[in-house]
Every structure is written in C-alpha cells, then in structure tokens.
Design a protein around this motif. Structure first.
Motif, PDB file in Angstrom:
ATOM      1  N   ILE A  92       0.063   4.527  -6.600  1.00 48.59           N
ATOM      2  CA  ILE A  92       0.126   4.878  -5.449  1.00 48.59           C
ATOM      3  C   ILE A  92       0.793   6.176  -5.141  1.00 48.59           C
ATOM      4  O   ILE A  92       1.998   6.267  -5.602  1.00 48.59           O
ATOM      5  N   ARG A  93       0.139   7.109  -4.556  1.00 50.19           N
ATOM      6  CA  ARG A  93       0.902   8.555  -4.634  1.00 50.19           C
ATOM      7  C   ARG A  93       1.161   9.048  -3.156  1.00 50.19           C
ATOM      8  O   ARG A  93       1.785  10.256  -3.275  1.00 50.19           O
ATOM      9  N   ARG A  94       1.038   8.084  -2.389  1.00 50.81           N
ATOM     10  CA  ARG A  94       1.196   8.502  -1.002  1.00 50.81           C
ATOM     11  C   ARG A  94       2.054   7.320  -0.375  1.00 50.81           C
ATOM     12  O   ARG A  94       1.720   6.417  -0.290  1.00 50.81           O
ATOM     13  N   ILE A  95       3.344   7.845   0.553  1.00 49.04           N
ATOM     14  CA  ILE A  95       4.266   7.165   1.095  1.00 49.04           C
ATOM     15  C   ILE A  95       4.380   7.202   2.420  1.00 49.04           C
ATOM     16  O   ILE A  95       4.312   8.561   2.926  1.00 49.04           O
ATOM     17  N   THR A  96       4.406   6.527   3.338  1.00 49.48           N
ATOM     18  CA  THR A  96       4.515   6.763   4.919  1.00 49.48           C
ATOM     19  C   THR A  96       5.463   5.727   5.407  1.00 49.48           C
ATOM     20  O   THR A  96       5.730   4.642   4.991  1.00 49.48           O
ATOM     21  N   LEU A  97       5.885   6.077   6.607  1.00 49.33           N
ATOM     22  CA  LEU A  97       7.035   5.223   7.319  1.00 49.33           C
ATOM     23  C   LEU A  97       6.819   5.859   8.820  1.00 49.33           C
ATOM     24  O   LEU A  97       6.204   6.498   9.283  1.00 49.33           O
ATOM     25  N   LYS A  98       7.584   4.964   9.617  1.00 46.40           N
ATOM     26  CA  LYS A  98       7.832   5.358  10.948  1.00 46.40           C
ATOM     27  C   LYS A  98       9.306   5.200  11.328  1.00 46.40           C
ATOM     28  O   LYS A  98      10.144   4.507  10.771  1.00 46.40           O
ATOM     29  N   THR A  99       9.737   6.075  11.973  1.00 49.70           N
ATOM     30  CA  THR A  99      11.195   6.265  12.556  1.00 49.70           C
ATOM     31  C   THR A  99      11.396   7.128  13.863  1.00 49.70           C
ATOM     32  O   THR A  99      10.440   7.557  14.205  1.00 49.70           O
ATOM     33  N   ASP A 100      12.238   6.740  14.601  1.00 51.13           N
ATOM     34  CA  ASP A 100      12.435   7.077  16.162  1.00 51.13           C
ATOM     35  C   ASP A 100      13.478   8.208  16.435  1.00 51.13           C
ATOM     36  O   ASP A 100      14.465   8.345  15.525  1.00 51.13           O
ATOM     37  N   SER A 101      13.382   8.780  17.351  1.00 56.88           N
ATOM     38  CA  SER A 101      14.392  10.136  17.764  1.00 56.88           C
ATOM     39  C   SER A 101      15.644   9.545  18.079  1.00 56.88           C
ATOM     40  O   SER A 101      16.691  10.522  18.235  1.00 56.88           O
ATOM     41  N   PHE A 151       9.685   5.105  -4.800  1.00 60.74           N
ATOM     42  CA  PHE A 151       8.913   6.061  -5.171  1.00 60.74           C
ATOM     43  C   PHE A 151       8.425   5.907  -6.664  1.00 60.74           C
ATOM     44  O   PHE A 151       7.070   5.880  -7.046  1.00 60.74           O
ATOM     45  N   GLY A 152       9.352   5.703  -7.512  1.00 65.50           N
ATOM     46  CA  GLY A 152       9.176   5.377  -9.017  1.00 65.50           C
ATOM     47  C   GLY A 152       8.227   4.200  -9.114  1.00 65.50           C
ATOM     48  O   GLY A 152       7.355   4.135  -9.875  1.00 65.50           O
ATOM     49  N   THR A 153       8.561   3.181  -8.642  1.00 54.97           N
ATOM     50  CA  THR A 153       7.559   1.967  -8.465  1.00 54.97           C
ATOM     51  C   THR A 153       6.303   2.167  -8.201  1.00 54.97           C
ATOM     52  O   THR A 153       5.485   1.801  -8.833  1.00 54.97           O
ATOM     53  N   PHE A 154       6.218   2.821  -7.074  1.00 58.69           N
ATOM     54  CA  PHE A 154       4.925   2.953  -6.580  1.00 58.69           C
ATOM     55  C   PHE A 154       4.155   3.893  -7.228  1.00 58.69           C
ATOM     56  O   PHE A 154       2.892   3.908  -7.422  1.00 58.69           O
ATOM     57  N   ALA A 155       4.673   4.871  -7.892  1.00 54.71           N
ATOM     58  CA  ALA A 155       3.802   5.832  -8.760  1.00 54.71           C
ATOM     59  C   ALA A 155       3.533   5.307  -9.985  1.00 54.71           C
ATOM     60  O   ALA A 155       2.366   5.376 -10.397  1.00 54.71           O
ATOM     61  N   GLU A 171       0.886  -1.228   0.051  1.00 53.68           N
ATOM     62  CA  GLU A 171       0.020   0.091  -0.011  1.00 53.68           C
ATOM     63  C   GLU A 171       0.977   1.254  -0.005  1.00 53.68           C
ATOM     64  O   GLU A 171       0.177   2.309  -0.138  1.00 53.68           O
ATOM     65  N   GLY A 172       2.191   1.046   0.251  1.00 59.03           N
ATOM     66  CA  GLY A 172       2.944   2.160   0.322  1.00 59.03           C
ATOM     67  C   GLY A 172       3.594   2.673   1.682  1.00 59.03           C
ATOM     68  O   GLY A 172       4.061   3.780   1.610  1.00 59.03           O
ATOM     69  N   PHE A 173       3.726   1.667   2.508  1.00 64.13           N
ATOM     70  CA  PHE A 173       4.222   1.713   3.791  1.00 64.13           C
ATOM     71  C   PHE A 173       5.735   1.239   3.765  1.00 64.13           C
ATOM     72  O   PHE A 173       6.024   0.095   3.323  1.00 64.13           O
TER      73      PHE A 173
END
Length: 284
Positions: free
Chosen positions: A247-256, A239-243, A213-215
């Motif tokens: 799929i135009r929106r990408i999300t992720l999680k990262t920490d401080s 990005f190119g593959t998802f486009a 889904e783009g995560f």
C-alpha cells in the motif's frame, strides 16, 4: 401540498438509505468512502434518525447524535424544502444546545443551505493524503517506549486513551464503549495488525489505529507523553508496515481547531490537503 413526508428511520430503511448515501459520495468523490457496515454502525450510534420519502422512495436522510447532525437529500429532489424538513426533525431530536452541521466544499449547496437555516461557519477539517516514498525513515522510539499490535483485551484501555486525548476538544462527543467497539472492530476495514500501540512498561502512552486500506482513523498520545515524538514514530512505523503490504498511499482527516495542531505534524511528514469540509454551528 408537500409531495414528500419525513418520518423516523426504521431498520428496514438501511439498505435504501445506504444506497442513496453511497451514490452521493460516488458522484462527488468517485467512490463511497464509507461501507455499509460502517454506515449501519453510525446509524446504531445515533440518538435519532430520519428519512424523507417521495413517490414511495427514500430521497433524503438525517441523523443526530448529541448536537451533531448529518443530512443528505438526493440532488434531483432538492429545492423542495425536504432538507429543511429533515433538519427541523433532526434538531428536534438533538440533545445539545449547540448544533453542528457539516458540508464538503465540493458540494456548493451545503454552505448556502446552512446559512439559510441559521448556521454560521465555525471551523473546517481536511482530508489529507500522502504517497509513500520509496525509502521510509525508521521510526525510532523515546527511551522506554516500544510498539506492539492491538489485542482484543486492549479495547477498554484504548477507548479510555482516545477519550482522554480528545477531551480537550470542546466539540468532542465520544461514543459509548459498546457503540465504539461495534463501529471500529466490526467494520470490514478493521485489522488488528495495523492498530499500533505505544507502551512504556505496562502503560499505554499512544495509539495509531488504521483501516487496513491505509487510512489513519485515530492517532493519539497520552497528554503526559506528548512532545516526545511518539506520534511521529507511530506514523513512521505505520508507513513501513503499509509499504510492506504494497500500500503506497495513506490518507487521514484532521481539523483546524485540533488543540495539538496535529496537521503541522502531518504536513511535516509530507501529507497535503486534498479536500475541505466546513462545519457550521447554531446555538439555541
């Protein structure tokens, strides 16, 4: 007298437990971030899981793996010490001396609950999002490095790379290969065509593992190959593959506390923080 009881979770509890979890996420985020398959895999990887019952229904749940505790109480049943009872059960099942409890800032009850039970904020992590631009920069690769899609026979090598890349995180608690394989490859969001591996000859030097889904689930580069732009190239390739897939929106999680400060790369590429989670710690 208490109007609830806490017990070990059983396989037959999974459906009701997931319904409680999904309803809570939908109330906060507008959707359930985790599907039933991933929820079941997380349950299988836990050292111990517990549920709270009241009136014959499951109204709370908790799980622990190592020292990491996940806990949820149905909002209408809060302030009855159900959360505290679940937490005490999870702490008793924890294997580590450092206990971790996290909470999303969208739920204002999380931080006070953690403090009341002896936890102090240690760090935070973020959900970051990016709307893909109409024109995506070409990935470009360092000399000798190329990219290919994941294959089934790559499982062990990819897991070894993840464990190595995350080993400088003092709080990393890697899954066993068996649990990781189930958690990742058996999830409905798994698609090997969007798991990208950076290779130099026969050596695996980086990996970007995405849900379809783009995560961005994992982005890692071998320590010996860092600071050469491989992580950036992996993301641009994705990005190119998802486009191309629409799929135009990408999300992720990262920490401080990420030792590589990966969030700086994400911000440079246009990701912005959209949600904050706080991690609380207690030592015993």
């Amino acid at each position: 007298m208490a109007d609830f009881s806490v017990r070990r979770a059983e396989p037959g509890d999974l459906g009701d437990a997931y319904s409680l979890f999904a309803a809570w996420q939908e109330s906060l985020y507008g959707e359930a971030e985790i599907g039933p398959a991933m929820f079941e895999s997380s349950h299988a990887a836990a050292d111990a899981s517990y549920v709270a019952e009241a009136g014959g229904a499951i109204v709370g749940l908790a799980g622990v793996r190592g020292g990491e505790i996940d806990l949820l109480v149905e909002p209408s049943f809060r302030r009855r010490r159900i959360g505290t009872a679940l937490l005490e059960a999870a702490e008793s099942g924890a294997e580590d001396d450092v206990l971790l409890l996290d909470s999303v800032t969208l739920d204002p009850t999380g931080a006070p609950f953690a403090a009341a039970n002896g936890y102090a904020k240690a760090w935070e992590y973020w959900l970051m999002g990016l709307d893909l631009p109409g024109r995506i920069e070409a990935a470009g690769w360092p000399e000798g490095v190329s990219v290919r899609a994941f294959r089934e026979e790559d499982v062990s090598e990819v897991k070894e790379l993840l464990d190595l890349a995350y080993s400088d995180d003092p709080y990393d608690n890697p899954m066993t290969l068996e649990h990781w394989r189930r958690f990742m490859l058996e999830d409905p969001s798994f698609d090997p065509a969007v798991w990208f591996l950076a290779v130099a000859g026969d050596e695996l030097v980086g990996a970007a593992l995405h849900w379809k889904e783009g995560f961005v689930k994992d982005l890692v580069v071998h320590p010996d190959w860092r600071r050469r732009g491989i992580g950036r190239s992996l993301l641009l390739h994705a990005f190119g593959t998802f486009a191309e897939r629409g799929i135009r929106r990408i999300t992720l999680k990262t920490d401080s506390i990420n030792p590589t400060q990966a969030w700086r790369l994400y911000e440079h590429l246009g990701f912005r923080k959209e949600r904050t989670y706080e991690v609380f710690e207690k030592r015993r």
